[in-house]
Design a protein around this motif. Sequence first.
Motif, PDB file in Angstrom:
ATOM      1  N   SER A   1       0.848  -1.197   0.000  1.00 16.42           N
ATOM      2  CA  SER A   1       0.000   0.000   0.000  1.00 16.42           C
ATOM      3  C   SER A   1       0.882   1.244   0.000  1.00 16.42           C
ATOM      4  CB  SER A   1      -0.903   0.015   1.234  1.00 16.42           C
ATOM      5  OG  SER A   1      -0.148   0.289   2.403  1.00 16.42           O
TER       6      SER A   1
ATOM      7  N   GLU B   1      -1.235  -4.869  13.482  1.00  9.59           N
ATOM      8  CA  GLU B   1      -2.666  -4.668  13.712  1.00  9.59           C
ATOM      9  C   GLU B   1      -3.304  -3.748  12.686  1.00  9.59           C
ATOM     10  OE1 GLU B   1      -0.448  -1.784  16.508  1.00  9.59           O
ATOM     11  OE2 GLU B   1      -0.222  -3.855  15.776  1.00  9.59           O
ATOM     12  N   ALA B   2      -2.478  -3.057  11.892  1.00  6.49           N
ATOM     13  CA  ALA B   2      -3.016  -2.114  10.905  1.00  6.49           C
ATOM     14  C   ALA B   2      -3.166  -2.732   9.509  1.00  6.49           C
ATOM     15  CB  ALA B   2      -2.122  -0.882  10.833  1.00  6.49           C
ATOM     16  N   PHE B   3      -2.704  -3.977   9.322  1.00  8.66           N
ATOM     17  CA  PHE B   3      -2.914  -4.635   8.037  1.00  8.66           C
ATOM     18  C   PHE B   3      -4.395  -4.976   7.880  1.00  8.66           C
ATOM     19  CE2 PHE B   3       1.672  -5.373   8.059  1.00  8.66           C
ATOM     20  CZ  PHE B   3       1.981  -5.233   6.716  1.00  8.66           C
ATOM     21  N   THR B   4      -5.013  -4.420   6.869  1.00  9.15           N
ATOM     22  CA  THR B   4      -6.434  -4.674   6.632  1.00  9.15           C
ATOM     23  C   THR B   4      -6.606  -5.880   5.720  1.00  9.15           C
ATOM     24  OG1 THR B   4      -6.550  -3.278   4.660  1.00  9.15           O
ATOM     25  CG2 THR B   4      -6.907  -2.200   6.798  1.00  9.15           C
ATOM     26  N   LYS B   5      -7.815  -6.428   5.739  1.00 11.54           N
ATOM     27  CA  LYS B   5      -8.120  -7.552   4.851  1.00 11.54           C
ATOM     28  C   LYS B   5      -7.938  -7.136   3.394  1.00 11.54           C
ATOM     29  CE  LYS B   5     -12.423  -8.841   4.373  1.00 11.54           C
ATOM     30  NZ  LYS B   5     -13.764  -9.426   4.650  1.00 11.54           N
ATOM     31  N   GLU B   6      -8.348  -5.930   3.054  1.00  4.58           N
ATOM     32  CA  GLU B   6      -8.223  -5.442   1.685  1.00  4.58           C
ATOM     33  C   GLU B   6      -6.754  -5.318   1.274  1.00  4.58           C
ATOM     34  OE1 GLU B   6      -9.901  -1.755  -1.057  1.00  4.58           O
ATOM     35  OE2 GLU B   6      -9.536  -1.408   1.075  1.00  4.58           O
ATOM     36  N   MET B   7      -5.937  -4.805   2.161  1.00  8.08           N
ATOM     37  CA  MET B   7      -4.511  -4.625   1.880  1.00  8.08           C
ATOM     38  C   MET B   7      -3.845  -5.964   1.563  1.00  8.08           C
ATOM     39  SD  MET B   7      -1.795  -2.727   4.439  1.00  8.08           S
ATOM     40  CE  MET B   7      -2.977  -1.436   4.833  1.00  8.08           C
TER      41      MET B   7
ATOM     42  N   GLU C   1      -9.479 -13.453   0.672  1.00  4.74           N
ATOM     43  CA  GLU C   1     -10.052 -12.763   1.833  1.00  4.74           C
ATOM     44  C   GLU C   1     -10.046 -13.681   3.051  1.00  4.74           C
ATOM     45  OE1 GLU C   1     -13.871 -11.520   0.466  1.00  4.74           O
ATOM     46  OE2 GLU C   1     -13.101  -9.722  -0.560  1.00  4.74           O
TER      47      GLU C   1
ATOM     48  N   GLN D   1      -4.593 -12.230   9.820  1.00  2.00           N
ATOM     49  CA  GLN D   1      -4.858 -11.231  10.859  1.00  2.00           C
ATOM     50  C   GLN D   1      -4.913 -11.885  12.237  1.00  2.00           C
ATOM     51  OE1 GLN D   1      -8.423  -9.580   8.931  1.00  2.00           O
ATOM     52  NE2 GLN D   1      -7.417  -7.576   8.878  1.00  2.00           N
TER      53      GLN D   1
ATOM     54  N   LYS E   1      -7.999 -13.099   6.577  1.00  2.00           N
ATOM     55  CA  LYS E   1      -8.576 -13.158   7.929  1.00  2.00           C
ATOM     56  C   LYS E   1      -7.753 -14.072   8.828  1.00  2.00           C
ATOM     57  CE  LYS E   1     -12.843 -14.120   6.559  1.00  2.00           C
ATOM     58  NZ  LYS E   1     -14.285 -14.442   6.644  1.00  2.00           N
TER      59      LYS E   1
END
Length: 338
Positions: free
Chosen positions: A115, A123-129, A257, A264, A261
């Motif tokens: 990104s 903790e800031a890694f998003t599923k979208e990323m 996706e 994460q 998850k």
Amino acid sequence: MSKRISFQKKEEWFQFYSANGEKVNRKTEIRIDPLTKESSRIVFDPGTKFTVPDYTEEAKETSGKNCPFCPDNIMTMTPEFSKEVVSEGRVQVGEAILFPNLFPYSKYNGVVVFSKEHYVRLEAFTKEMITNAFQACQTFLQQVKKVEKEGVYTSINWNYLPYSGGSILHPHMHVLVSETPTNFQRTIITHTKRYQEETGADYFNELYHAEKDGERWIGEHGNVGWFHAFSPKSHNDFQFIFKDKTSLDGITEGDWEDFAKGLQAIFATLTEQGMASFNMVMHISGDEALPITGRFIPRLTIGGLGTSDINFFQSLHQESLSYKIPEEVAALARKHFQ
């Protein structure tokens, strides 16, 4: 549970006396990998505490004009693929951008930047990323496949933060396509073929069922199952399997996706233990028609001197050590999947 997969271990006890004359019995547990028969050792844990490293100051110094992966530079400071391989020169999915590695490890070596953010905590890694980055890898590998139709060995690899060997703070991964398998890939291919010949069954499918709902099972989302390795390669060793998925052609956006998850949850497990840096490999078998699998281990330093987590035992004896008990780590990780 498959009766053909054997989880073997033995104990060695060392007896000595403390400085005050007290007798001490200390155990080393040796575990045998059920596929490769390589051994690893679970050693006495002195109560080692880890602290998540903070690279906030380093991020300020290395971002922006000092980083080739930051948004103002990425399109001018990174190279492009030949048009025969990638018609657009680079692969882009959302904010994820994939381009050639200037210092390649193999015949094809792509680097994918997750990104625009230069320093991303776990903790800031998003599923979208995560999904975008792996979809970019998938797109690149599918395009390479059109050029290299057979005889290649493929993997997606992630070094996160400096402890892992990552040389740039900005989050990125490597995707490799080679005419020659790595030792890791060769070992997997050789032993799974032998298992198939001896039993008529797929090893990873049997391993999935042998581990599912057992004490090392962590959880699953969709087609992606996670468990802790019986014979670990580090203080944590998370394995994942894409059930019934032997090719990237069969991986959907929903599968990525679900994988995101799971990652994460693993990230949260590391954070709870005071860890952050890691190495990850995803093995894509190609002609061998094995399920897509991978391993994920933390990287860290030990003690006040910032001592490496790898010593002579791992580097030269080629035998892994772990302070942590796999079944206990799996129980910790399971909480984050629920």
